[in-house]
Design a protein around this motif. Structure first.
Motif, PDB file in Angstrom:
ATOM      1  N   THR A   5      52.553  58.799  11.336  1.00  0.00           N
ATOM      2  CA  THR A   5      53.652  59.608  10.818  1.00  0.00           C
ATOM      3  C   THR A   5      54.199  60.491  11.928  1.00  0.00           C
ATOM      4  O   THR A   5      53.502  60.823  12.870  1.00  0.00           O
ATOM      5  CB  THR A   5      53.199  60.490   9.638  1.00  0.00           C
ATOM      6  OG1 THR A   5      52.133  61.334  10.086  1.00  0.00           O
ATOM      7  CG2 THR A   5      52.710  59.652   8.480  1.00  0.00           C
ATOM      8  N   VAL A  25      61.697  56.741   6.607  1.00  0.00           N
ATOM      9  CA  VAL A  25      61.559  55.286   6.552  1.00  0.00           C
ATOM     10  C   VAL A  25      60.107  54.902   6.775  1.00  0.00           C
ATOM     11  O   VAL A  25      59.346  55.614   7.412  1.00  0.00           O
ATOM     12  CB  VAL A  25      62.465  54.574   7.590  1.00  0.00           C
ATOM     13  CG1 VAL A  25      63.914  54.881   7.348  1.00  0.00           C
ATOM     14  CG2 VAL A  25      62.060  54.930   9.001  1.00  0.00           C
ATOM     15  N   GLY A  26      59.746  53.759   6.230  1.00  0.00           N
ATOM     16  CA  GLY A  26      58.428  53.175   6.459  1.00  0.00           C
ATOM     17  C   GLY A  26      58.604  51.824   7.114  1.00  0.00           C
ATOM     18  O   GLY A  26      59.538  51.084   6.798  1.00  0.00           O
ATOM     19  N   SER A  44      51.491  43.920   0.772  1.00  0.00           N
ATOM     20  CA  SER A  44      51.493  44.906  -0.312  1.00  0.00           C
ATOM     21  C   SER A  44      50.784  46.187   0.095  1.00  0.00           C
ATOM     22  O   SER A  44      51.256  47.293  -0.203  1.00  0.00           O
ATOM     23  CB  SER A  44      50.823  44.319  -1.561  1.00  0.00           C
ATOM     24  OG  SER A  44      51.571  43.239  -2.050  1.00  0.00           O
ATOM     25  N   ILE A  47      53.108  48.023   2.439  1.00  0.00           N
ATOM     26  CA  ILE A  47      54.210  48.653   1.704  1.00  0.00           C
ATOM     27  C   ILE A  47      53.724  49.917   1.017  1.00  0.00           C
ATOM     28  O   ILE A  47      54.386  50.957   1.046  1.00  0.00           O
ATOM     29  CB  ILE A  47      54.820  47.660   0.692  1.00  0.00           C
ATOM     30  CG1 ILE A  47      55.537  46.538   1.427  1.00  0.00           C
ATOM     31  CG2 ILE A  47      55.767  48.374  -0.260  1.00  0.00           C
ATOM     32  CD1 ILE A  47      55.914  45.363   0.555  1.00  0.00           C
ATOM     33  N   ALA A  48      52.543  49.854   0.400  1.00  0.00           N
ATOM     34  CA  ALA A  48      51.989  51.034  -0.280  1.00  0.00           C
ATOM     35  C   ALA A  48      51.740  52.165   0.707  1.00  0.00           C
ATOM     36  O   ALA A  48      52.062  53.328   0.440  1.00  0.00           O
ATOM     37  CB  ALA A  48      50.702  50.663  -1.004  1.00  0.00           C
ATOM     38  N   ALA A  50      53.144  52.534   3.774  1.00  0.00           N
ATOM     39  CA  ALA A  50      54.391  52.966   4.406  1.00  0.00           C
ATOM     40  C   ALA A  50      55.283  53.737   3.446  1.00  0.00           C
ATOM     41  O   ALA A  50      56.091  54.562   3.863  1.00  0.00           O
ATOM     42  CB  ALA A  50      55.144  51.759   4.964  1.00  0.00           C
ATOM     43  N   SER A  51      55.148  53.465   2.152  1.00  0.00           N
ATOM     44  CA  SER A  51      56.028  54.128   1.199  1.00  0.00           C
ATOM     45  C   SER A  51      55.565  55.532   0.831  1.00  0.00           C
ATOM     46  O   SER A  51      56.218  56.198   0.034  1.00  0.00           O
ATOM     47  CB  SER A  51      56.179  53.280  -0.062  1.00  0.00           C
ATOM     48  OG  SER A  51      54.941  53.172  -0.732  1.00  0.00           O
ATOM     49  N   ALA A  54      58.239  57.665   2.040  1.00  0.00           N
ATOM     50  CA  ALA A  54      59.401  56.960   2.586  1.00  0.00           C
ATOM     51  C   ALA A  54      60.409  56.658   1.488  1.00  0.00           C
ATOM     52  O   ALA A  54      60.048  56.390   0.354  1.00  0.00           O
ATOM     53  CB  ALA A  54      58.969  55.666   3.261  1.00  0.00           C
ATOM     54  N   GLU A  55      61.680  56.695   1.841  1.00  0.00           N
ATOM     55  CA  GLU A  55      62.745  56.346   0.907  1.00  0.00           C
ATOM     56  C   GLU A  55      63.082  54.862   0.986  1.00  0.00           C
ATOM     57  O   GLU A  55      63.636  54.296   0.042  1.00  0.00           O
ATOM     58  CB  GLU A  55      63.988  57.184   1.211  1.00  0.00           C
ATOM     59  CG  GLU A  55      63.748  58.675   0.988  1.00  0.00           C
ATOM     60  CD  GLU A  55      64.922  59.501   1.462  1.00  0.00           C
ATOM     61  OE1 GLU A  55      66.024  59.307   0.911  1.00  0.00           O
ATOM     62  OE2 GLU A  55      64.729  60.325   2.372  1.00  0.00           O
ATOM     63  N   VAL A  56      62.782  54.238   2.111  1.00  0.00           N
ATOM     64  CA  VAL A  56      63.019  52.806   2.298  1.00  0.00           C
ATOM     65  C   VAL A  56      61.910  52.274   3.202  1.00  0.00           C
ATOM     66  O   VAL A  56      61.432  52.967   4.092  1.00  0.00           O
ATOM     67  CB  VAL A  56      64.427  52.534   2.900  1.00  0.00           C
ATOM     68  CG1 VAL A  56      64.579  53.133   4.274  1.00  0.00           C
ATOM     69  CG2 VAL A  56      64.724  51.050   2.953  1.00  0.00           C
ATOM     70  N   VAL A  57      61.458  51.035   2.932  1.00  0.00           N
ATOM     71  CA  VAL A  57      60.409  50.396   3.730  1.00  0.00           C
ATOM     72  C   VAL A  57      60.973  49.113   4.322  1.00  0.00           C
ATOM     73  O   VAL A  57      61.567  48.298   3.607  1.00  0.00           O
ATOM     74  CB  VAL A  57      59.165  50.085   2.875  1.00  0.00           C
ATOM     75  CG1 VAL A  57      58.130  49.318   3.679  1.00  0.00           C
ATOM     76  CG2 VAL A  57      58.555  51.368   2.320  1.00  0.00           C
TER      77      VAL A  57
END
Length: 86
Positions: A5, A25-26, A44, A47-48, A50-51, A54-57
């Motif tokens: 981060t 962002v992620g 998955s 994504i979990a 990075a999110s 985050a507003e978008v991955v």
């Protein structure tokens, strides 16, 4: 899995104060897994992770397909043709 981060910092390139807020962002990067279930599970998890905030991955290009240049072609690709007739 590694989660990195960074806090937003001021940009030396800005000429004026921005009118919008910071966009978090992620990013997900992984190697290819031959087992589709393992590959999907890894994406998955990424994504979990990075999110988190985050507003978008963003995923790698072709996230569910093996990158075409990762393996040697199985056919003869030496079919180049001259652009100028002899």
């Amino acid at each position: 899995m590694e989660l990195i981060t960074a806090r937003p910092t001021g940009s030396p390139a800005r000429a004026a104060t921005p009118h919008r807020g910071v966009l978090a962002v992620g990013l997900v990067q992984t190697r290819w897994h031959d087992d589709p279930a393992e590959h999907t599970a890894t994406l998955s998890k990424g994504i979990a992770a990075a999110s988190a905030g985050a507003e978008v991955v963003f995923l790698p290009e072709l996230p569910l397909s093996r990158y075409p240049a990762a393996t040697l072609p199985s056919r003869d690709l030496d079919r180049a043709q001259p652009l100028i007739p002899p």
